[in-house]
Design a protein around this motif. Structure first.
Motif, mmCIF file in Angstrom:
data_model
loop_
_atom_site.group_PDB
_atom_site.id
_atom_site.type_symbol
_atom_site.label_atom_id
_atom_site.label_comp_id
_atom_site.label_asym_id
_atom_site.label_seq_id
_atom_site.Cartn_x
_atom_site.Cartn_y
_atom_site.Cartn_z
ATOM 1 N N GLU A 144 0.824 -1.211 0.000
ATOM 2 C CA GLU A 144 0.000 0.000 0.000
ATOM 3 C C GLU A 144 0.858 1.260 0.000
ATOM 4 N N ILE A 145 1.903 1.272 0.805
ATOM 5 C CA ILE A 145 2.830 2.413 0.822
ATOM 6 C C ILE A 145 3.410 2.625 -0.572
ATOM 7 N N GLY A 208 7.017 -2.841 -2.892
ATOM 8 C CA GLY A 208 6.581 -3.247 -1.563
ATOM 9 C C GLY A 208 7.353 -4.411 -0.987
ATOM 10 N N ILE A 209 7.613 -5.426 -1.803
ATOM 11 C CA ILE A 209 8.340 -6.589 -1.298
ATOM 12 C C ILE A 209 9.793 -6.221 -0.983
ATOM 13 N N GLU A 210 10.330 -5.246 -1.720
ATOM 14 C CA GLU A 210 11.685 -4.770 -1.416
ATOM 15 C C GLU A 210 11.703 -3.992 -0.104
ATOM 16 N N LEU A 211 10.715 -3.106 0.096
ATOM 17 C CA LEU A 211 10.635 -2.356 1.353
ATOM 18 C C LEU A 211 10.563 -3.313 2.541
ATOM 19 N N ALA A 212 9.706 -4.344 2.405
ATOM 20 C CA ALA A 212 9.523 -5.300 3.497
ATOM 21 C C ALA A 212 10.811 -6.059 3.796
ATOM 22 N N ALA A 213 11.504 -6.494 2.746
ATOM 23 C CA ALA A 213 12.751 -7.238 2.947
ATOM 24 C C ALA A 213 13.809 -6.362 3.609
ATOM 25 N N ARG A 214 13.949 -5.146 3.119
ATOM 26 C CA ARG A 214 14.927 -4.231 3.715
ATOM 27 C C ARG A 214 14.568 -3.888 5.159
ATOM 28 N N ALA A 222 4.869 -12.764 1.148
ATOM 29 C CA ALA A 222 4.044 -12.212 0.069
ATOM 30 C C ALA A 222 3.244 -13.319 -0.604
ATOM 31 N N VAL A 223 3.847 -14.486 -0.729
ATOM 32 C CA VAL A 223 3.176 -15.630 -1.341
ATOM 33 C C VAL A 223 2.106 -16.186 -0.403
#
Length: 286
Positions: A144-145, A208-214, A222-223
Motif C-alpha cells: 500500500e505504501i 513493496g516486497i523490497e521495502l519489506a525485505a529491507r 508475500a506468497v
C-alpha cells in the motif's frame, strides 16, 4: 459487501478540472521508469488526500471504529514504522509526508490502503480473519505504501479527470446535462472503485516486497498472504481484492521476487522504527 465501503472520496478536485486543463496534462515517471500521464500533480493528490482522509477517518471515529487497544496499535506501528524507514531512505522527499495509520475496528472488512502523502488505514478484519503474521502485515502495508510512493493516487485521479472532462465537454456541446451527471459518476468510479491497473499492481508488488525485505520481514510472506487472500475470497470478493486484481501467476511472480529481495537482507535484520502517528481519535485529524 459494498465495493466502496469506507473508500476515501477524492472527487472535488476531479470535478474542478476542465477539458482545457486535461489537454495540458503533463508527464511523470514512476520509480520503475514507466511514463505516467498526469493531470493531477502528486502535490495536488496529497492535498486532496488529506481532506479525504480527515473526512473518511473522521466519520469512522465518530462511529467509534478507531482502535485504541495498545497491543494492536504497537504491533501495527512497529511494522509500519520499519517500512516507512526504508521508504524514506529510498525516497528522501517523503520524510515530509504525514505518515500515519488508523486501525479500523471492522471485523468484516478485509482491506488496507495508503493515500498520497502517507496517510494509511488497515482494518481488523484483514488482520484477524486471515490470521496474519507480522511478515504478512508487512507485505500488505509495504504494498500500500508503494502505491503512494509511485504516485498511483495522482495517476488514478488523472484518468478520472480526463474521462470527466470529456463528458463535461460533450454536455456543453449538446446542452444535455445527462452527460455531465454521467461524468461525475464515472469519474468517481474510475478514481476510487475500479481495480488498480495490472501495471500499477506490478510496480507496487516489486517496491513493496523490497521495502519489506529491507525492513527485516520475510519476502516469502508475500506468497502466503495471497494464498490466504484467495482462500478467503471463496465465492465473494473481499474489499482488498476488489481494488487489487490478482492475476493467476501473481504468487509465482512474487516467489521469484522474494528470492531476489532476500539477498538484500539475508539475515532479515530489522530496520529502525520511524515515528508514525497512530490515529486513535478525531482530534488528531486537524
Amino acid at each position: 459487501m459494498s465495493q466502496n465501503l469506507h473508500r476515501p472520496r477524492l472527487l472535488p478536485l476531479a470535478l474542478s478540472v476542465t477539458l482545457t486543463g486535461a489537454l495540458l496534462a503533463g508527464c511523470s515517471t514512476s520509480p520503475t521508469g514507466r511514463s505516467q500521464l498526469m493531470v493531477v500533480t502528486p502535490d495536488q493528490a496529497i492535498t486532496e488526500s488529506k481532506s479525504a482522509y480527515v473526512s473518511t477517518v473522521g466519520e469512522l471515529g465518530t462511529e467509534g471504529k478507531l482502535v485504541t487497544d495498545s497491543k494492536t496499535l504497537n504491533r501495527i506501528k512497529t511494522i509500519t514504522g520499519r517500512l516507512v524507514t526504508e521508504a524514506v531512505a529510498k525516497f528522501p522527499k517523503t520524510a515530509n509526508w504525514s505518515w500515519s495509520v488508523a486501525v479500523i475496528d471492522d471485523a468484516e472488512t478485509l482491506n488496507a490502503w495508503c493515500m498520497a502523502g502517507g496517510r494509511m488505514a488497515i482494518y481488523t478484519g484483514i488482520i484477524d480473519k486471515l490470521d496474519l503474521t507480522d511478515d504478512e502485515i508487512a507485505q500488505i502495508m509495504g504494498h500500500e505504501i508503494s502505491h503512494a510512493l509511485a504516485n498511483h493516487t495522482a495517476e488514478q485521479m488523472s484518468r478520472a479527470v480526463l474521462i470527466n472532462a470529456g463528458l463535461q465537454a460533450t454536455a456543453a456541446a449538446t446542452e444535455n446535462n445527462q452527460y455531465a451527471l454521467s461524468g461525475t459518476a464515472l469519474a468517481a468510479k474510475y478514481a476510487l472503485q475500479l481495480p488498480n491497473s495490472r501495471t500499477a499492481e506490478t510496480e507496487a508488488d516489486r517496491i513493496g516486497i523490497e521495502l519489506a525485505a529491507r525492513a527485516g520481514y520475510n519476502p516469502a510472506a508475500a506468497v502466503s498472504l495471497w494464498e490466504k487472500m484467495k482462500k478467503a475470497a471463496g465465492g465473494s470478493t473481499p474489499e482488498f481484492m476488489s481494488t487489487h486484481p490478482s492475476p493467476s501467476n501473481r504468487s509465482k511472480t512474487l516467489g521469484k521476487l522474494g528470492t531476489e529481495m532476500l539477498a538484500l537482507n539475508p539475515t532479515l535484520k530489522k530496520a529502525a522504527v520511524y515515528p508514525v502517528t497512530m490515529v486513535t481519535s478525531t482530534s488528531q485529524l486537524q
